[in-house]
Every structure is written in C-alpha cells, then in structure tokens.
Design a protein around this motif. Sequence first.
Motif, PDB file in Angstrom:
ATOM      1  N   VAL A  97     -14.372  54.407  -6.004  1.00 32.16           N
ATOM      2  CA  VAL A  97     -13.639  54.273  -7.266  1.00 32.16           C
ATOM      3  C   VAL A  97     -14.587  54.400  -8.449  1.00 32.16           C
ATOM      4  CG1 VAL A  97     -12.137  52.768  -8.622  1.00 32.16           C
ATOM      5  CG2 VAL A  97     -11.883  52.852  -6.143  1.00 32.16           C
ATOM      6  N   TYR A  98     -15.821  53.938  -8.299  1.00 29.85           N
ATOM      7  CA  TYR A  98     -16.803  54.056  -9.371  1.00 29.85           C
ATOM      8  C   TYR A  98     -17.255  55.499  -9.544  1.00 29.85           C
ATOM      9  CZ  TYR A  98     -20.917  53.160 -12.257  1.00 29.85           C
ATOM     10  OH  TYR A  98     -21.841  53.171 -13.272  1.00 29.85           O
ATOM     11  N   THR A  99     -17.422  56.231  -8.449  1.00 28.81           N
ATOM     12  CA  THR A  99     -17.867  57.618  -8.518  1.00 28.81           C
ATOM     13  C   THR A  99     -16.809  58.517  -9.128  1.00 28.81           C
ATOM     14  OG1 THR A  99     -19.306  57.332  -6.603  1.00 28.81           O
ATOM     15  CG2 THR A  99     -18.640  59.587  -7.130  1.00 28.81           C
ATOM     16  N   ASN A 100     -15.567  58.371  -8.683  1.00 31.03           N
ATOM     17  CA  ASN A 100     -14.475  59.214  -9.162  1.00 31.03           C
ATOM     18  C   ASN A 100     -13.167  58.456  -8.980  1.00 31.03           C
ATOM     19  OD1 ASN A 100     -12.557  61.163  -9.732  1.00 31.03           O
ATOM     20  ND2 ASN A 100     -13.528  62.768  -8.523  1.00 31.03           N
ATOM     21  N   PRO A 101     -12.444  58.131 -10.052  1.00 30.83           N
ATOM     22  CA  PRO A 101     -11.180  57.398  -9.892  1.00 30.83           C
ATOM     23  C   PRO A 101     -10.158  58.138  -9.047  1.00 30.83           C
ATOM     24  CG  PRO A 101     -11.441  58.211 -12.147  1.00 30.83           C
ATOM     25  CD  PRO A 101     -12.751  58.392 -11.468  1.00 30.83           C
ATOM     26  N   GLY A 159       1.009  58.015  -4.935  1.00 34.08           N
ATOM     27  CA  GLY A 159      -0.431  58.162  -5.109  1.00 34.08           C
ATOM     28  C   GLY A 159      -1.179  56.904  -4.725  1.00 34.08           C
ATOM     29  N   GLY A 160      -2.291  56.666  -5.384  1.00 37.76           N
ATOM     30  CA  GLY A 160      -3.125  55.521  -5.090  1.00 37.76           C
ATOM     31  C   GLY A 160      -3.295  54.617  -6.294  1.00 37.76           C
ATOM     32  N   VAL A 161      -3.548  53.345  -6.032  1.00 34.67           N
ATOM     33  CA  VAL A 161      -3.835  52.372  -7.084  1.00 34.67           C
ATOM     34  C   VAL A 161      -5.146  51.686  -6.728  1.00 34.67           C
ATOM     35  CG1 VAL A 161      -1.435  51.998  -7.741  1.00 34.67           C
ATOM     36  CG2 VAL A 161      -2.448  50.607  -5.925  1.00 34.67           C
ATOM     37  N   GLY A 162      -5.843  51.203  -7.741  1.00 32.13           N
ATOM     38  CA  GLY A 162      -7.111  50.551  -7.473  1.00 32.13           C
ATOM     39  C   GLY A 162      -7.590  49.702  -8.633  1.00 32.13           C
ATOM     40  N   MET A 163      -8.573  48.875  -8.352  1.00 28.35           N
ATOM     41  CA  MET A 163      -9.223  48.045  -9.362  1.00 28.35           C
ATOM     42  C   MET A 163     -10.725  48.070  -9.113  1.00 28.35           C
ATOM     43  SD  MET A 163      -6.781  44.699  -9.883  1.00 28.35           S
ATOM     44  CE  MET A 163      -7.758  44.264 -11.351  1.00 28.35           C
ATOM     45  N   LEU A 164     -11.476  47.935 -10.197  1.00 23.10           N
ATOM     46  CA  LEU A 164     -12.937  47.966 -10.114  1.00 23.10           C
ATOM     47  C   LEU A 164     -13.522  46.907 -11.035  1.00 23.10           C
ATOM     48  CD1 LEU A 164     -15.674  49.368  -9.316  1.00 23.10           C
ATOM     49  CD2 LEU A 164     -15.346  50.827 -11.323  1.00 23.10           C
ATOM     50  N   ALA A 165     -14.486  46.139 -10.514  1.00 16.68           N
ATOM     51  CA  ALA A 165     -15.236  45.173 -11.319  1.00 16.68           C
ATOM     52  C   ALA A 165     -16.720  45.478 -11.160  1.00 16.68           C
ATOM     53  CB  ALA A 165     -14.942  43.745 -10.872  1.00 16.68           C
ATOM     54  N   LEU A 166     -17.449  45.485 -12.278  1.00 18.84           N
ATOM     55  CA  LEU A 166     -18.870  45.851 -12.275  1.00 18.84           C
ATOM     56  C   LEU A 166     -19.659  44.840 -13.089  1.00 18.84           C
ATOM     57  CD1 LEU A 166     -20.950  48.294 -11.602  1.00 18.84           C
ATOM     58  CD2 LEU A 166     -20.635  48.843 -14.025  1.00 18.84           C
ATOM     59  N   ARG A 167     -20.835  44.501 -12.588  1.00 22.72           N
ATOM     60  CA  ARG A 167     -21.751  43.609 -13.302  1.00 22.72           C
ATOM     61  C   ARG A 167     -23.150  44.198 -13.197  1.00 22.72           C
ATOM     62  NH1 ARG A 167     -21.976  39.245 -16.996  1.00 22.72           N
ATOM     63  NH2 ARG A 167     -23.672  37.831 -16.433  1.00 22.72           N
ATOM     64  N   VAL A 194      -6.956  51.598 -11.908  1.00 24.00           N
ATOM     65  CA  VAL A 194      -6.897  53.027 -11.642  1.00 24.00           C
ATOM     66  C   VAL A 194      -5.538  53.393 -11.046  1.00 24.00           C
ATOM     67  CG1 VAL A 194      -7.910  54.940 -10.346  1.00 24.00           C
ATOM     68  CG2 VAL A 194      -9.386  53.121 -11.212  1.00 24.00           C
ATOM     69  N   TYR A 195      -5.016  54.532 -11.479  1.00 22.35           N
ATOM     70  CA  TYR A 195      -3.846  55.124 -10.821  1.00 22.35           C
ATOM     71  C   TYR A 195      -4.154  56.593 -10.555  1.00 22.35           C
ATOM     72  CZ  TYR A 195       0.549  57.513 -10.050  1.00 22.35           C
ATOM     73  OH  TYR A 195       1.526  58.309  -9.519  1.00 22.35           O
TER      74      TYR A 195
END
Length: 346
Positions: free
Chosen positions: A42-46, A94-102, A118-119
Amino acid sequence: MALFVLKKVSPKRTITGMALLMVCCIAKAQDPEFTQFYAAPVYTNPALAGTSACSDKQAGGRMVLNYRNQWPSLPGSFKTFAASFDQYAGGAHGGVGMLALRDVAGDGLLTTTAVSGVYSFMGMFGGHNHKRFGFSLAIQAGIMQRSIDFSRLHFGDEIVPKRGFVNPTKETFATNTVTYPNFSAGGLIYSGSFYAGIAVHNITEPNQSFFHNTSEGTTLPRRYTLHAGTVISLKKSKPNPMEQPMTISPNILIMAQQRFFQTNIGFYLNKGSFVSGLWFRQTAPNSDAIIALVGFKFDKFKIGYSYDITVSSARQAAPGSHEISVSIEWCVKRRVGWKPINCPIL
C-alpha cells in the motif's frame, strides 16, 4: 541558523553526523523508503490495495508490518515503522485499505506521522480468460504531521569559549508541529504472471514549514514510482505433482522525487515456503547498495529480512541498513470475472 545535536560519540562519528546534518539541511525533503517495496504494497502503490490472492478463485486480505533501521552505526539514525491493512471488497468493486506510518530521524529529533485510507477500483479487459488482463486504479487520502523537538537543539550563540553551550539562545522558535492533508494515486495492470504499475504521491505538494513560509524547499515534492515484474516457473517439463515448483520473479522499481532518482533492480527466488532475493540499488549518480533478502512463509503468515550492503563512499561510516517485514493473509469471496494478481509479495 546552525543547528547542533549533542551526543557523546567518537570524533569520527561526530564529524560524519555533522556532515550528514548539513546535507539534510541543503537537500529537498523526501519520503521514507522501504527496500522490501513489495512487502509494503500500500505504501509503494495504492493500486496494490486488494490485490492479495489466496488462489485463482479466491481474493484475499492482508495485514503488513514493516520496520526499517537505516545506518544504525551512525548517531541519530533513521527508523521507519509502517502498518497497513488492505482487502478485496466485492461490494465496492475493488479494494480498500489503510496505512499508518511513523518515521523517526535523529533519535526523535524530527518525527513524521501519517495515516491514510485507500480505495482501488478493479476491472478486467482483453479477450478470452487466458488473454485477459486486470487493472486497478486507486486514490489515497490522509493526514500527515511533522514534529521537531527544539529543546534538543543547540545554537552558536549559546557557546562560551572553553565552557561550551552555556548561554541561553536568542533564536526565535516556530511551532514545533505542522499538520496537513496529503493525497496520492496509482494505477496497476496485471495478468497471471506479469504486473506493472505507476504511482504519484504528494500530489498537492503540501507545505510542511514549521515557520509557515512559502520559500523554496518548504513543500513536500511529488514522488513518482514506476514498478514492474514477472513470475517465471523453473519447474521441469514433467514435474512431480507432490513437489512444490520453484519460481523466479525479476522486478524493477524506479522512483523520482525532486532531484532524487533511484533504481532498484533484482529478483525473488521462491521454493516452497522459502524465499530469497538479491537487488542492486542505484541512486543517481552514485551506486548505493546491494540488497540481500531471506524470507519464509508458513501457511498465511510471511516474514522477511533484508540487509542493505552499502557500496557508496559512505560505507565506512554507514556499512548497512536492516529491514523486517511481517504479514498475515486471509481469504474473502470475490465477484465473478475478477482475477487475482499473482504477485510475490512478502
């Protein structure tokens, strides 16, 4: 304004750390990166959200954890943590997603925190099933926050000869936290053994200045990513049906952000539950690192470890970097006509 961070280290490391700090002050801001880019989908490409496949007939979901420790031999190294969730959602086509970054730089001196959703819309095109391709178009929206700890900085006007940092500084500090929205987008095409994608991050180039000015270098530049790969079977013409086939997956990633340009080229080698990999990373105009990876898969659980062997002139002070990825996958129902991607994601 000259900034210094006090830390008890050897003179060689002190000089190296100050040199790196000066370089960071001159360079444009850039995003953290992961060596195991397909292990941070998800970080590389939504557009990779929702592409996990349990089988040819089942879609999947996954949760991924990533940790990177860059140049741990240097004082104030860079540590990046990421956690993502994505899943195919038939009702949403399609797809759904979430991303958390620190991201933590300078032992907590400068931190970046980001949370986004992300959708990805998925579809198919082409002729008969064996000649059809899938595609995914995605949008990502989130909030980012950058913080700096001014109390850990020292300035030139604090110095008293032979006594060190004694006087109080007269520097005027800005707010120590800045928060802003951020947007990204991506696209992906794939078949049963081939995949290629493009992503654009920081579309609006948000202002991240602690002093709320708009001078050059205060925005977060767009990050452009191109990536592609294929899966090639190494099995014999008449393989043993009880034997797990071996595959090799050559892949490439090209990333550009302002004046920063990077190319990763290498391969995964898969045999049963064991995965290995080897890459070379070029950060123009210099060679950067050779990357070795080893990973294991236990049912739906995957773990990977990689080590960046520095080959640039910085190798004496910063010989390498560590990275770990962990993921768990599960199966979900898919809608008729959707074809899962066959992608070697660790």
